[in-house]
Structure formats: C-alpha cells, structure tokens
Enzyme design. Structure first.
Site, PDB file in Angstrom:
ATOM      1  N   HIS A   4       3.627   6.261  -5.141  1.00 53.10           N
ATOM      2  CA  HIS A   4       2.904   5.911  -6.621  1.00 53.10           C
ATOM      3  C   HIS A   4       2.541   7.907  -6.622  1.00 53.10           C
ATOM      4  CE1 HIS A   4       1.465   4.840 -11.215  1.00 53.10           C
ATOM      5  NE2 HIS A   4       2.945   5.629 -11.148  1.00 53.10           N
TER       6      HIS A   4
ATOM      7  N   GLU B 170       0.628  -1.422   0.070  1.00 52.10           N
ATOM      8  CA  GLU B 170       0.402   0.188  -0.011  1.00 52.10           C
ATOM      9  C   GLU B 170       0.553   1.174   0.077  1.00 52.10           C
ATOM     10  OE1 GLU B 170      -3.046  -0.497  -0.003  1.00 52.10           O
ATOM     11  OE2 GLU B 170      -3.277  -2.312  -0.620  1.00 52.10           O
TER      12      GLU B 170
HETATM   13 ZN   LIG Z   1      -2.220  -3.065  -4.537  1.00 52.58          ZN
END
Ligand SMILES: [Zn+2]
Length: 679
Positions: free
Chosen positions: A475, A469
């Site tokens: 990202h 996570e």
């Molecule tokens: Zn994922």
C-alpha cells in the site's frame, strides 16, 4: 554542518546516526521549518498549490526524513542514549504539530485556496489533500474563539498527561506482581520455551526457579498450557485486576478516576469542536459515515455470530466435562480447555508445520504471488547497509521495469528490539516536476532466528504475519499518488487502513499458493494435502466465540464514547454489563476489571475506533471474494485491485475506491463465510 541526519539525498545513513546529534537535528529542522512558514505567509500574496501546499508538504517531508530513521532505530536497536534522545524530541514534535494545527494564517491560506477557481481545476488527489488539511485544522481547534481555543489546548494537554498516566499505572501494575515457583512440577503442561522464559525471568530477579509474570508471553503461556488449575486461577486474578480497585494490588495503581476523567475530557473536546459526543468526533477521520452505521454494523454481526458462539461454548463445556472432569468451566479454564480441544480435534502441531516454511521459500513464494497478481518483480540488493547484519533490502519494480518502491526487511527477534510486527514509512512518495521520490518501507517482524546450520523456519501464523505486513508495505510502496499528504497510507481512513494487509493474508489459505510458499527445508516437498486440510479445518476453530468477544470490546468502546452524559458520568461497568448481556457468551467473574487495562481505548488511538478491526476485515474479505469468483491468480482482477486501491492511497475516499474495485458497496457475506459464521 556535516550532520548526517540532514542528508536528504537518498536512503538514510543509519550507521552515521548518533544519539547525541538527534535532539539538535530535530530542533534545527523544526526551527528552520518555522522560519520558512513565517516567510511563506509574509511574502506570498495569492496562494496556489505550488506556493502553499507543495512547500508545506516539503516541510513535513523534511521532518519525516530526519525523524523516521531515528524513531525506527529507537524501536529496533534501542539503547538508553537513543531512547533518551527520542523521548526528548517527542514534546518538541507535538508542540510543533499543535502550533501548525492552530495557525490561523495558515488555515486562512488553505481556506482561500479551497475557495479559489484553481481548486475546481485541480486533480481529485489535490482537492482531497486540501480538504483533509482543512478538516485537520478544524479538529485542532483553529476556528474556535480565543477563549475556547485556550480551553481546547488545556483539554488536549490534560488528556495527554492522563493517557500517559493510564499506561504508566498499567505498566507498574503489570511489573508489581510476580509468582516464584520452586517446584517444576507446578509447571506441568508448559512447553519448553515457556519454561525457559520463566527461568530467565527468575534469573534476572536473582532468583532460583521459575518466575511467572504478568507480561503477555508469560500470562498467556500459563493460561493456555498450565495443568495446575490453582496456578491458572491465581495468574488470571492478578492479570484481570491490574490497575484497578480489585485483586492482589487493589487500589494501588487504580485507573478508575483517570478513566472517568479521560471520558469527561474527550466529551468536552468533542463538544468544543461542535460534535455531539466523542464517537462523532472519532468518525470525522474514518470511513464509517455516522454513529448509527457503526452500531448497526456491530449489532448485525453479533446477531449472526451469536448462534455459532453458543455452539462453540457448548462444545467446549462438554469437552471440559467429559475429558477434564470440569463440571463448571471457570474463566481461567477457557483458554486451557480450548487449547486441549484444538489439539484433540485437529491433531495439528505448529512445530510439524514449520519444517515446510523455511523463510527463503516463503519470501520467494510471497514475491511470486505479487508477480502473478500485479506483474511486480521483487529483487534483493546486497549493497545497501542498514542497522543490523540480519536486515535485508529489496526493490519492487513493475512490469515496465520502473522502480516502484524499496524496503528493509528485519525478520528476527533480538535483544533491544521492540516486539511484534509492523510496517512503517521510511520515505514517502511525492513528485516534484520530473523527479519522483521513491517510497521506502520498513517491514519488521520478530520471528525465531535460524539455529545452527538450518534456515529459519516459520509457523503458519508467522507466514500470515509476513503477508499481512507486506500488504501494508505494498500500500505504501505501490502508490502512484504524487501528493505526499495523500500518497500511500497517508490520509487513509483509520478503519480502512487494514484492508490491504488483511487482504494479503488470504493467499496463505489457498491450496494453489502452497506450492509457491511451502517446501520442506530438507528435500523441498510442499505441504502435504492432509496437513493442509487439517490446517484449514482448524482455521475457524471457535471463531464464533472470538468474534463475539471482539464485538463486546468494540460495542463497549463505541457506546462508552457515544452515550457519555456529563450529568451522570461514564457508568463504565453498568454499560459493560449491558453490552455483555447483548453480545457475550462468556461472563467473567465480578472481580474482572478488564476496562482498567483496555489501553487501546484509554491510552492508544482506538477510542471509539476499536470497531475498525472488524470493519476492515469485512472490506478485506469482500475484496478477496472477487478473486474467489475470478480465480485467485486472475491478473485482470489483480491489476484492478492495484489500480483502484493500492495505487490510489489516500487520494480519494475509501468507500469510493472500494466501490471502484468491487462494483458495489461492501457486503458482510464473504467475512461470514471465511470465518465459518455463514448460516
Ligand atoms: Zn496491520
């Protein structure tokens, strides 16, 4: 006027969100947005990036800034009032989205901008944002004739109803079956936590004893641990026939006609939009270039994993025969004997491992990993309020001290919180002049909370979840893209979005990482070498069997949508049989109705997209293999990944970004090696 939901100046004021304000606030934002769009289209003559795309991104941002905290609270501190308000907003939001997607004037404005000289001078991220918008307009049916457009809307609406009905049948069928046990001896083999779960379930029903249900934790505990073979057979039969024409509730919640109709409508939708079938339609927003490439990818992986899967199965059968006297391995014996074989072979207990992974040690270590890779610093702030005292708040800054992102970390399971682990966007990055809107993420897990005076201890599996996570979070947070619709995970192809998350997991399997992320909660000694060795050995236990099972689902899903023929219907079970003959080593009994509960493809977003899991695994493994070549903490390689993948978000095609990082197209070798499937 003092509506806290509309305070867009900073972090959400979770403490001031009231369920009774939610519907009003959403309706107000949507109606203000509609007015703004009307004015924009009426008053603007020549559209430019600044007069068209920026205002529309700002409108999307406004909705997100109001809706994201509400949706998040609904998931993590659910109440009846909030859920009602949440559900009341969903049709309003989807009506707005359809309206926007089929707005011909807006579509023409984007088209004009794409054909203007300005487009050629734009940054690649801007062009990508416009290309994506045009693609999404077309996928919403904007370019169809009025007649087709009307039909398209009907199809989409009926699909929404049917997929909800599929899910409802599945839920009802899951709830309809229970099995009350009054003799604890029948629970032999079940761990204490699973027994406690069954006791609680019985108490909730007002019963004495232990209640076995078809909810996943109960089902999986019985299938994995119950020594009582007859109990396993019973629970298995009820579970794999849910919402079908077989099993204890045969015909009662039967999804058969719904599945047929869903496939027919998806095919019709795809044809209306100009695709040959729904598999093609699905790939319009994915990284895979065409249907042949997906089929070949899956078949190639099947060819490579089948020999290992056959060996896995032979070993399991031999073990079941020699150690448990099971001459014939039935479907309800597979998980049970596999677990016994795992314990027998590796003698590894997650409980013993937990002592080495106290949560603060793991967090400090994980943040240390990204300091080494990307030069990022993570610092906790204690002055930010949230929705629960357990929630923590962190800031990520780069090596120049520039704030890059912030995140809420909500680690522990509690009542009224949705299960599982996920990352979600709270605020998305964008730039307006000198002002950058800092991205904010929610990282949510459901770990066991700390007990007594001891710190929370994580299993290695939970450490993997946390890294996963956090990878999604990076990202979202580390993006440097200024255009909201392609910054962070926005606009990233569905089959590439798991790259940064699965990529991060790799560091949990490295000897060099252990001194950072592990340390016994009493005394601080890192995970000992011999335990780590056994953990590594157990990593790929039955990976052949697991891989072919995933391939069976993926190939079935893809061919179901690719080969649909309106003349003959879906042929769901004959096709599944065909796929199994090709890629499966386990052949379930004939009453097994697995597709009737395959919600990923019939009720979720994975239709003709289930392959994405394996696809992204290839990317993640292959990206990580460059670190294996250069050193797993090699900062030059780390910065390259940061610059070419994480910071770029959805601003360029996923394949281009991957090639920028890896210097070539993705190869499957690293995944095979990491999964123990390499020849
Ligand atoms: Zn994922």
């Amino acid at each position: 006027m003092d509506n806290p939901l509309l305070d867009l100046s900073g972090l959400p004021r979770f403490d001031r969100i009231r369920a009774e304000h939610v519907v009003d606030a959403i309706e107000r934002v949507l109606s203000e947005n509609r007015i703004t769009i009307g004015q924009l289209l009426a008053e603007t003559r020549a559209f430019s990036w600044e007069t068209l795309v920026e205002p529309l991104e700002d409108l999307a941002d406004r909705i997100n800034r109001v809706w994201s905290p509400v949706a998040h609270l609904n998931a993590v501190v659910n109440s009846e009032a909030l859920r009602d308000a949440y559900l009341a907003c969903l049709p309003e939001l989807s009506a707005y989205a359809t309206e926007l997607g089929q707005n011909v004037s807006l579509y023409r404005a984007y088209l004009a901008l794409a054909e203007s000289p300005e487009y050629e001078r734009m940054q690649p991220a801007q062009r990508k944002a416009i290309d994506n918008a045009l693609r999404d307009f077309r996928l919403s049916g904007v370019a169809l004739s009025d007649e087709d457009k009307a039909r398209y809307r009907e199809v989409v609406q009926e699909l929404a109803t049917l997929t909800a009905k599929f899910q409802q049948n599945l839920l009802d069928a899951t709830d309809a079956w229970t099995h009350l046990i009054d003799d604890e001896r029948r629970l032999a083999g079940l761990p204490p936590a699973a027994r406690a779960l069954a006791r609680d379930a019985a108490a909730r029903h007002g019963d004495q004893g232990w209640l076995i249900t078809l909810e996943f934790p109960s089902y999986t505990a019985v299938m994995t641990h119950a020594d009582d073979r007859e109990l396993r057979r019973e629970v298995y039969t009820a579970y794999v026939t849910r919402a079908s024409d077989e099993g204890p509730h045969a015909g009662k919640y039967d999804n058969t006609p719904i599945m047929e109709r869903i496939l027919a409508l998806r095919h019709e939708e795809a044809r209306l939009l100009g695709f040959a079938n729904y598999a093609e339609r699905s790939l319009a927003t994915k990284m895979a270039s065409d249907t042949r490439q997906v089929i070949e990818f899956l078949r190639d992986l099947a060819r490579r994993s089948l020999p290992v899967a056959r060996t896995d199965l032979a070993e399991l059968q031999a073990y079941a025969r020699d150690h448990h006297g099971l001459g014939e391995l039935e479907a309800w014996d597979v998980a049970y004997c596999s677990e016994k074989l795992r314990e027998y072979r590796y003698a590894i207990s997650q409980e013993a491992l937990k002592a080495y992974f106290p949560v603060d040690r793991v967090l400090t270590g994980m943040f240390g990993v990204i300091t080494r890779l990307y030069g990022m610093q993570v610092v906790e702030r204690n002055d930010i309020s949230s929705w629960h005292p357990q929630v923590r708040f962190f800031e990520v800054s780069d090596s120049n001290g520039v704030l890059r992102g912030q995140f809420y970390l909500d680690l522990y399971a509690r009542a009224n919180k949705r299960g599982g682990a996920w990352m979600d966007e709270c605020i998305v990055r964008k730039r307006r002049g000198q002002r950058v809107q800092t991205p904010v993420a929610y990282l949510t897990c459901n770990f066991t909370p700390p007990v007594g005076g001891d710190p929370a201890l994580l299993t290695h599996q939970e450490v993997l979840t946390l890294f996963h996570e956090f990878g999604h979070g990076l990202h979202h947070m580390l993006t440097q893209v200024d255009q909201l619709s392609v910054s962070g995970i926005q606009g990233v192809a569905w089959d590439a979005v798991e790259l940064p998350s699965q990529f991060m997991e790799n560091w949990c399997w490295q000897r060099e990482t252990l001194p950072l992320i592990s340390g016994h909660y009493q005394g601080g000694v890192p995970l000992p070498e011999d335990l780590f060795e056994r953990l590594l050995e157990a990593r790929n236990f039955q990976s052949g069997m697991q891989t072919v099972r995933q391939l069976e689902f993926a190939l079935f899903d893809f061919r179901l949508h690719l080969e649909y023929d309106p003349g003959v219907g879906a042929h769901i079970y004959p096709l599944l049989e065909e796929v199994r003959r090709e890629v499966a080593v386990l052949h379930p009994p004939s009453f097994n109705r697995f597709p009737h509960s395959f919600a990923h493809i019939f009720a979720g977003g994975y239709a003709a997209g289930y392959y994405s899991y394996k696809w992204a695994e290839v990317l993640a493994s292959d990206a990580f293999s460059l670190f294996e070549e250069k050193g797993i903490f090699d900062m030059e390689t780390g910065l390259k990944f940061l610059n070419t993948v994480l910071e770029q978000g959805g601003s360029r095609d996923a394949m281009e970004l991957f090639i920028d990082f890896r210097g070539r197209e993705p190869q499957i070798d690293a995944l095979l090696r990491h999964s123990g499937l390499a020849a």
